[in-house]
Write a protein that holds these residues in place. Structure first.
Motif, PDB file in Angstrom:
ATOM      1  N   VAL A  56      31.051  39.537  39.360  1.00 26.47           N
ATOM      2  CA  VAL A  56      30.658  39.924  40.717  1.00 26.47           C
ATOM      3  C   VAL A  56      31.895  40.012  41.599  1.00 26.47           C
ATOM      4  CG1 VAL A  56      29.347  39.242  42.751  1.00 26.47           C
ATOM      5  CG2 VAL A  56      28.364  38.953  40.473  1.00 26.47           C
ATOM      6  N   THR A  57      31.954  41.051  42.401  1.00 25.04           N
ATOM      7  CA  THR A  57      33.122  41.293  43.243  1.00 25.04           C
ATOM      8  C   THR A  57      32.767  41.252  44.720  1.00 25.04           C
ATOM      9  OG1 THR A  57      32.767  43.690  43.144  1.00 25.04           O
ATOM     10  CG2 THR A  57      34.223  42.731  41.483  1.00 25.04           C
ATOM     11  N   ASN A  58      33.770  40.933  45.532  1.00 24.94           N
ATOM     12  CA  ASN A  58      33.659  40.997  46.989  1.00 24.94           C
ATOM     13  C   ASN A  58      34.951  41.562  47.547  1.00 24.94           C
ATOM     14  OD1 ASN A  58      31.794  38.338  46.383  1.00 24.94           O
ATOM     15  ND2 ASN A  58      31.035  39.603  48.056  1.00 24.94           N
ATOM     16  N   TYR A  59      34.828  42.319  48.620  1.00 26.77           N
ATOM     17  CA  TYR A  59      35.989  42.964  49.227  1.00 26.77           C
ATOM     18  C   TYR A  59      36.026  42.732  50.725  1.00 26.77           C
ATOM     19  CZ  TYR A  59      36.229  45.610  44.857  1.00 26.77           C
ATOM     20  OH  TYR A  59      36.330  45.971  43.539  1.00 26.77           O
ATOM     21  N   ALA A  60      37.241  42.710  51.257  1.00 22.24           N
ATOM     22  CA  ALA A  60      37.392  42.748  52.699  1.00 22.24           C
ATOM     23  C   ALA A  60      36.911  44.112  53.197  1.00 22.24           C
ATOM     24  CB  ALA A  60      38.852  42.543  53.077  1.00 22.24           C
ATOM     25  N   ASP A  61      36.356  44.119  54.399  1.00 22.10           N
ATOM     26  CA  ASP A  61      35.850  45.378  54.951  1.00 22.10           C
ATOM     27  C   ASP A  61      36.946  46.438  55.024  1.00 22.10           C
ATOM     28  OD1 ASP A  61      33.577  43.845  57.379  1.00 22.10           O
ATOM     29  OD2 ASP A  61      33.334  44.310  55.244  1.00 22.10           O
ATOM     30  N   SER A  62      38.162  45.989  55.285  1.00 21.63           N
ATOM     31  CA  SER A  62      39.273  46.929  55.495  1.00 21.63           C
ATOM     32  C   SER A  62      39.680  47.681  54.227  1.00 21.63           C
ATOM     33  CB  SER A  62      40.483  46.183  56.055  1.00 21.63           C
ATOM     34  OG  SER A  62      40.882  45.153  55.163  1.00 21.63           O
ATOM     35  N   VAL A  63      39.276  47.175  53.061  1.00 18.12           N
ATOM     36  CA  VAL A  63      39.694  47.822  51.806  1.00 18.12           C
ATOM     37  C   VAL A  63      38.518  48.330  50.983  1.00 18.12           C
ATOM     38  CG1 VAL A  63      41.715  46.309  51.739  1.00 18.12           C
ATOM     39  CG2 VAL A  63      39.715  45.759  50.331  1.00 18.12           C
ATOM     40  N   ARG A  64      37.305  47.984  51.397  1.00 19.97           N
ATOM     41  CA  ARG A  64      36.136  48.382  50.607  1.00 19.97           C
ATOM     42  C   ARG A  64      36.063  49.898  50.501  1.00 19.97           C
ATOM     43  NH1 ARG A  64      32.642  45.666  53.173  1.00 19.97           N
ATOM     44  NH2 ARG A  64      32.725  43.815  51.846  1.00 19.97           N
ATOM     45  N   GLY A  65      35.859  50.372  49.281  1.00 23.33           N
ATOM     46  CA  GLY A  65      35.806  51.803  49.029  1.00 23.33           C
ATOM     47  C   GLY A  65      37.152  52.410  48.669  1.00 23.33           C
ATOM     48  N   ARG A  66      38.233  51.677  48.905  1.00 22.37           N
ATOM     49  CA  ARG A  66      39.581  52.164  48.568  1.00 22.37           C
ATOM     50  C   ARG A  66      40.217  51.347  47.439  1.00 22.37           C
ATOM     51  NH1 ARG A  66      43.599  51.723  52.171  1.00 22.37           N
ATOM     52  NH2 ARG A  66      42.703  49.916  53.252  1.00 22.37           N
ATOM     53  N   PHE A  67      39.921  50.061  47.409  1.00 22.24           N
ATOM     54  CA  PHE A  67      40.508  49.162  46.412  1.00 22.24           C
ATOM     55  C   PHE A  67      39.430  48.751  45.408  1.00 22.24           C
ATOM     56  CE2 PHE A  67      44.077  47.115  49.198  1.00 22.24           C
ATOM     57  CZ  PHE A  67      44.523  48.382  49.540  1.00 22.24           C
ATOM     58  N   ALA A  68      39.876  48.459  44.182  1.00 13.76           N
ATOM     59  CA  ALA A  68      38.956  47.975  43.157  1.00 13.76           C
ATOM     60  C   ALA A  68      39.621  46.865  42.358  1.00 13.76           C
ATOM     61  CB  ALA A  68      38.540  49.104  42.226  1.00 13.76           C
ATOM     62  N   ILE A  69      38.933  45.729  42.279  1.00 17.55           N
ATOM     63  CA  ILE A  69      39.426  44.608  41.504  1.00 17.55           C
ATOM     64  C   ILE A  69      38.708  44.593  40.156  1.00 17.55           C
ATOM     65  CG2 ILE A  69      37.744  42.969  42.478  1.00 17.55           C
ATOM     66  CD1 ILE A  69      39.978  40.828  42.367  1.00 17.55           C
ATOM     67  N   SER A  70      39.459  44.231  39.120  1.00 17.01           N
ATOM     68  CA  SER A  70      38.862  44.134  37.788  1.00 17.01           C
ATOM     69  C   SER A  70      39.592  43.051  37.009  1.00 17.01           C
ATOM     70  CB  SER A  70      38.936  45.474  37.046  1.00 17.01           C
ATOM     71  OG  SER A  70      40.284  45.886  36.883  1.00 17.01           O
ATOM     72  N   ARG A  71      38.998  42.638  35.911  1.00 16.66           N
ATOM     73  CA  ARG A  71      39.626  41.592  35.103  1.00 16.66           C
ATOM     74  C   ARG A  71      39.447  41.904  33.630  1.00 16.66           C
ATOM     75  NH1 ARG A  71      37.052  36.210  36.932  1.00 16.66           N
ATOM     76  NH2 ARG A  71      38.250  35.344  35.179  1.00 16.66           N
ATOM     77  N   ASP A  72      40.426  41.452  32.849  1.00 16.47           N
ATOM     78  CA  ASP A  72      40.373  41.559  31.396  1.00 16.47           C
ATOM     79  C   ASP A  72      40.550  40.148  30.855  1.00 16.47           C
ATOM     80  OD1 ASP A  72      40.841  41.909  28.674  1.00 16.47           O
ATOM     81  OD2 ASP A  72      41.904  43.785  28.957  1.00 16.47           O
ATOM     82  N   ASN A  73      39.468  39.510  30.503  1.00 12.00           N
ATOM     83  CA  ASN A  73      39.543  38.120  30.061  1.00 12.00           C
ATOM     84  C   ASN A  73      40.331  37.972  28.761  1.00 12.00           C
ATOM     85  OD1 ASN A  73      38.076  37.245  32.275  1.00 12.00           O
ATOM     86  ND2 ASN A  73      36.120  37.250  31.178  1.00 12.00           N
ATOM     87  N   ALA A  74      40.296  38.990  27.925  1.00  6.49           N
ATOM     88  CA  ALA A  74      41.042  38.930  26.661  1.00  6.49           C
ATOM     89  C   ALA A  74      42.547  38.888  26.903  1.00  6.49           C
ATOM     90  CB  ALA A  74      40.677  40.109  25.789  1.00  6.49           C
ATOM     91  N   LYS A  75      42.970  39.499  28.004  1.00  5.97           N
ATOM     92  CA  LYS A  75      44.401  39.534  28.343  1.00  5.97           C
ATOM     93  C   LYS A  75      44.760  38.541  29.440  1.00  5.97           C
ATOM     94  CE  LYS A  75      45.071  44.379  27.044  1.00  5.97           C
ATOM     95  NZ  LYS A  75      45.521  45.724  27.515  1.00  5.97           N
ATOM     96  N   SER A  76      43.758  37.792  29.930  1.00 11.09           N
ATOM     97  CA  SER A  76      43.995  36.840  31.029  1.00 11.09           C
ATOM     98  C   SER A  76      44.699  37.520  32.200  1.00 11.09           C
ATOM     99  CB  SER A  76      44.815  35.634  30.545  1.00 11.09           C
ATOM    100  OG  SER A  76      44.111  34.910  29.571  1.00 11.09           O
ATOM    101  N   THR A  77      44.208  38.679  32.545  1.00  8.96           N
ATOM    102  CA  THR A  77      44.844  39.490  33.572  1.00  8.96           C
ATOM    103  C   THR A  77      43.799  40.028  34.549  1.00  8.96           C
ATOM    104  OG1 THR A  77      46.614  40.142  32.059  1.00  8.96           O
ATOM    105  CG2 THR A  77      46.282  41.522  34.005  1.00  8.96           C
ATOM    106  N   VAL A  78      44.175  40.005  35.814  1.00 10.63           N
ATOM    107  CA  VAL A  78      43.349  40.606  36.861  1.00 10.63           C
ATOM    108  C   VAL A  78      44.142  41.743  37.491  1.00 10.63           C
ATOM    109  CG1 VAL A  78      44.112  38.943  38.622  1.00 10.63           C
ATOM    110  CG2 VAL A  78      41.942  40.149  38.907  1.00 10.63           C
TER     111      VAL A  78
END
Length: 114
Positions: A56-78
């Motif tokens: 589940v993701t949450n964004y600041a209003d100022s970046v919503r729709g422009r930024f995207a967060i994701s994660r790869d647990n196999a690589k321990s990377t966000v």
């Protein structure tokens, strides 16, 4: 020893894109809420985006729709994909790992020129 190492910052023109990465070590990455925060000169550190262990993701209003967060647990990377960048997005961007306690990276600078 916990380490969060950010990369991908740099100089970009307004309207451009950057992708930040944060590689984690020393933690059980999959159970941590991961986030990106930023701090502009003379301003307080602010939340940009978080992604929970369940995706589940949450964004600041100022970046919503422009930024995207994701994660790869196999690589321990966000990741933080930043599109349609604006000069006001200029800041040091910090990676955060939270599960009862907080861990922080040292930051990566993003500069958006007009």
């Amino acid at each position: 020893q916990v380490q969060l190492v950010e990369s991908g910052g740099g100089l970009v023109q307004a309207g451009g894109s950057l992708r930040l990465s944060c590689a984690a070590s020393g933690i059980v990455f999959s159970v941590y809420r991961m986030g990106w925060y930023r701090q502009a000169p003379g301003k307080q550190r602010e939340l940009v985006a978080v992604i929970r262990s369940n995706g589940v993701t949450n964004y600041a209003d100022s970046v919503r729709g422009r930024f995207a967060i994701s994660r790869d647990n196999a690589k321990s990377t966000v990741y933080l994909q930043m599109n349609s960048l604006k000069p006001e997005d200029t800041a040091d961007y910090y990676c955060n790992a939270f599960n009862i306690v907080d861990f922080w990276g040292e930051g990566t600078l993003v500069t958006v020129s007009s």
